[in-house]
Write an enzyme that holds these catalytic residues in place. Structure first.
Site, PDB file in Angstrom:
ATOM      1  CE  LYS A   1      -4.488   0.604   0.513  1.00 54.40           C
ATOM      2  NZ  LYS A   1      -5.384  -0.093  -0.434  1.00 54.40           N
TER       3      LYS A   1
ATOM      4  CB  THR B 246      -2.890  -3.156  -0.587  1.00 54.22           C
ATOM      5  OG1 THR B 246      -4.154  -2.828  -1.138  1.00 54.22           O
ATOM      6  CG2 THR B 246      -2.066  -3.978  -1.571  1.00 54.22           C
ATOM      7  CG  ASP B 247      -8.426  -2.235   3.455  1.00 58.20           C
ATOM      8  OD1 ASP B 247      -8.697  -1.062   3.159  1.00 58.20           O
ATOM      9  OD2 ASP B 247      -8.816  -2.786   4.510  1.00 58.20           O
TER      10      ASP B 247
ATOM     11  CG  PHE C 112      32.002  24.190 -15.525  1.00 52.71           C
ATOM     12  CD1 PHE C 112      32.322  22.985 -14.897  1.00 52.71           C
ATOM     13  CD2 PHE C 112      31.544  24.146 -16.832  1.00 52.71           C
ATOM     14  CE1 PHE C 112      32.193  21.775 -15.560  1.00 52.71           C
ATOM     15  CE2 PHE C 112      31.407  22.929 -17.501  1.00 52.71           C
ATOM     16  CZ  PHE C 112      31.729  21.746 -16.862  1.00 52.71           C
TER      17      PHE C 112
ATOM     18  NE  ARG D 164      29.264  26.704 -12.366  1.00 52.81           N
ATOM     19  CZ  ARG D 164      28.998  25.478 -12.802  1.00 52.81           C
ATOM     20  NH1 ARG D 164      28.356  25.294 -13.932  1.00 52.81           N
ATOM     21  NH2 ARG D 164      29.373  24.409 -12.104  1.00 52.81           N
TER      22      ARG D 164
ATOM     23  CD  GLN E   5      30.535  16.671 -12.605  1.00 62.99           C
ATOM     24  OE1 GLN E   5      30.463  17.901 -12.424  1.00 62.99           O
ATOM     25  NE2 GLN E   5      30.323  16.121 -13.797  1.00 62.99           N
TER      26      GLN E   5
ATOM     27  CG  ASN F  87      24.437  22.727 -12.936  1.00 61.45           C
ATOM     28  OD1 ASN F  87      24.072  23.772 -12.401  1.00 61.45           O
ATOM     29  ND2 ASN F  87      25.649  22.543 -13.431  1.00 61.45           N
TER      30      ASN F  87
ATOM     31  CG  HIS G 282      21.712  25.064 -16.461  1.00 62.44           C
ATOM     32  ND1 HIS G 282      22.976  24.728 -16.037  1.00 62.44           N
ATOM     33  CD2 HIS G 282      21.248  23.971 -17.123  1.00 62.44           C
ATOM     34  CE1 HIS G 282      23.266  23.494 -16.443  1.00 62.44           C
ATOM     35  NE2 HIS G 282      22.239  23.013 -17.096  1.00 62.44           N
TER      36      HIS G 282
END
Lengths: 301, 301, 301, 301
Positions: D12, D57-58, D159, D176, D222, D248, D250
């Site tokens: 469930k 599932t109940d 970067f 950045r 990374q 990422n 941007h």
């Protein structure tokens, strides 16, 4: 300076009702999301907490499900109208009731070419909407609509000759992708709720709008929208107004020239945000006053 | 205790590429969401920040759009395969590349009964998925799939005879609504990427699964899922495995007896949460090892 | 029967602008979603496709980003006002402009107890909203608001003494969970846009509403909402109206008695749909006319 | 060619449980979304529809709510462990059980500077996740995690020096915006479930990761991710592995030079798609085998 209560309304939103008709082996299905809204003399509930005039939202829910059986959902508009009339007529403090609903369409599964009696696949195209507002005197305002109808044409669309100022860098174009996720709402004038064929009207309006989008050569999304509203009204003369809201889902031709690759409107980036958003209403000259027809409740319709 | 780098991968997710073929007045459209993923020798980027072995995700994006023109999207699988082969072959530190994509289907607009050349309406039914993984030695693993396929049957579904314990209050039933929003993935065995008709396979698999859902009398969603996987493999013998994940979208018959109204499985409440969630894989006995076929990247496929 | 153009407006929706102030090592951030809307003499664009009076939505986008630098976003309201004034004053066919924005709040990361100069974590609580409408004559209407403010109290809430009819099965209660995801909008009367401290007003309004929700003993969500609007106006006398929309997020005490377990309002199921939806406005007696203050554009604000 | 059943599991999903502790006037709240999953001998259900070995599932739902009272949610991990142990020990065909949960955090409302006893506002920052898997022999695997933790730094991120090919057009940068919506999962080694302070561990891990994101000068996402995983393990030595998935997000410096306006990383467009997607795991050398710790069920955790 006195602080006072202004407009107010309340109800039960998003009752997810599925109605099966199984009187014969071939079942029918209606799958709706119903919201009910009451307007009236509920000042005491706000000012003192006295609930004596307040029909609980739970009761509205029970009623919505009960009417799905007794009135049924064969006609969405007649179901909504009956529910609204009940609240106005049978619940004393209610001056006006509004029932809004969304319908999710299902298509019958085809097994070996034959339609199955009781199995469906959700169509997933546009969502149909309905809103019915009823006054204490029995007056009714009925609107229909659709949302999430995503259409695209890869030619037959231009955009040029526009106003320019110091922030204008857009290049004019005589060939672009035009795409939108249409939201439309329409208002009926005088129709007989008990007998009017709303499903046929819905089909005719949708067809008119999609066909116009496809075949009308566009100089701007504004122009296309006006034409779509106009052909919808021509297709269903009971309409007195169509309201359209259309995000311009931008498709930018991707710059491949940097890599020595030609791209003559063949590869596009479908951008999410921002988007142009164009809204217009198209009306019949001398249309009756809209009254509360457009006074929204749930925000879904 | 040394702390070290484990598995890692990176790429550009969700490039929203629309490809129009307009060599004739009758255009074609492919609308996809492409994610590219590289696996390989990128330790330095993590450990020292040296990016000398890292092809930027921006470059992967440019390549995805460029290949949409040069390779084209007539075959989703061949496009994904070509892109993955390029990364593995042409980018030195890459040991394995994976390209995942979703496809959004469009239907041609019909105007007065005739198909329009360059206008479409988004179908909105299921989303098709593809994942292609390619190794440095050229080995390729291809999977297909779909998601958001919503199906419902209003009869032909039972659930009884289940295990009971002290928390069991569920009533057994011999007639209920069964509905799900299916996610399916399938793995191809040895096929020739250059020539295999993946579109035909997709159509055959989807038809087999939907028809089985509809026509198979169900004693449990588990049983229906196994049958759906089995008929899919029978329909497309190149398949070696089908994985199914199915939320049991509960529809509860609404209690109207409190109001003196009979409800013989005619009015249901469609509940949102919680839901049963049933997952099963169906395989060909002796199927080849899955290798990296199921090693996900974007979570969308 | 003539079919004519009705109300119309257009603009660029959802410009996702992030503005950093970096004049000193300690940066500041404003993160907004800006929509601009023009109203005016654009009939030709709809009727004939002539774009000569239409400032492209792309130009509006460029202007929004440019003003984020030149005017800045230190005050959301002054930024929106300046942008709207520009469109009305400098673009000939524009009779009225509306700028709507959402603000996403960020909190400075604390490193070892000290606030970091240029790192933030998104707060994720409510979203602040602003709408400024400016007329050709310079008149301005300013509204503020918030959405997605989720509050809950596990006591201090009753609901009883309500109206009953044949569909009423709800049990009255003197102790329940009350929870909502509040949407509030407020309208300022006469304030000097150039100098008024809108940020302080926002903080005072939000505090008043949250504190009232918490400490006011509630006989109904309606009563709580009225009190929240009232205390907000008392906290910021420049307000002339507060509009509140509140889903009653139902928490149902779970029936554990079936298992011999007592549950005195300790374990609840938080249900998704349906939900009560309560809407009310609270105003100052004799408040000035709202004019176009509430005429929405993007649907986000 | 025989077609056979492969791996399968069911349960469930998304039990939305709110637990209030009200033994004193100062209440406590835990708000969770619980999914339970059983693995075992359920072949007959798939192959013949025989449900004799299937706990509904109940029933799993009822048990989740019951345990929220009897075991309580003071410790998320101990609740999940107790539930999983119950399924494995008390339900005969179950060989392995997994309980996954999300927790939504609430902050106490402050009224006039004092914390309120029973009113909260949802914090809306990250969502905490937990997964506990228990085997028939009592072995347990415990993972924690978080998602939707949105962090941004407006400086301290570079970067450059990356690999270039014929599709590379990206400009290197030494300054950045770096932003992500972090998903992290971590695996505990040998801990005593009955006594370990998981809440303290969660706080220490989250603090370590956020502080590292803020203060570590980044040459690539990374590198930042590896450092975040490393400092988390250093902060909580019981951890043997941390898995990180980071889009990422941007932020592109907007080109205002076209309008004669300087923009030194002050005005950015926050783009939606595509986005870089960086994934890495950080482990303790010689970490014990992960077993079923990462074998997902609901997809939410």
């Amino acid at each position: 300076m006195a602080i006072i209560l202004g407009d107010h309304q309340y109800g039960k939103a998003e009752n997810r009702i599925v109605r099966i008709v199984r009187d014969t082996p071939r079942h029918e299905i209606r799958d709706v999301n119903v919201s009910t809204c009451l307007r009236g003399r509920f000042d005491a509930a706000h000012l003192t907490g006295d609930q004596g005039e307040v029909l609980p939202t739970d009761t509205q829910k029970q009623t919505s499900y009960a009417y799905a059986k007794t009135v049924g959902l064969a006609s969405l508009e007649r179901y909504a109208h009956a529910l609204a009339v009940h609240f106005v007529d049978d619940v004393e403090p209610v001056d006006q009731a509004r029932v809004e609903l969304e319908e999710f369409a299902w298509e019958r599964v085809s097994v070996g070419g034959a339609e199955h009696d009781f199995s469906w696949v959700r169509s997933g195209r546009e969502v149909r909407t309905v809103a019915v507002t009823v006054d204490a005197d029995g007056s009714a305002w009925i609107t229909g609509g659709l949302k999430d109808l995503v259409v695209l044409k890869s030619s037959g669309s231009e955009f040029h000759g526009f106003l320019e100022d110091e922030y204008t860098v857009l290049e004019p174009t005589s060939d672009r992708i035009m795409a939108t996720s249409l939201v439309a709402k329409w208002r009926f004038g005088a129709v007989d709720v008990a007998t009017f064929d709303f499903d046929a009207a819905y089909a005719a309006i949708t067809t008119a709008m999609v066909e116009t989008f496809a075949s009308f050569h566009s100089l701007a999304l504004q122009q296309t929208l006006f034409q779509m509203g106009k052909t919808a009204i021509e297709a269903v003369p009971e309409l007195v107004e169509v309201r359209l809201s259309a995000p311009n889902k931008h498709h930018f031709a991707y710059d491949l020239a940097r890599f020595g690759i030609e791209n003559h409107n063949e590869v596009f980036h479908a951008d999410d945000r921002p988007y142009g958003l164009i809204q217009a209403s198209v009306t019949v000259e001398g249309a009756p006053d809209a009254g509360p027809a457009w006074d929204q409740y749930s925000g879904l319709v």
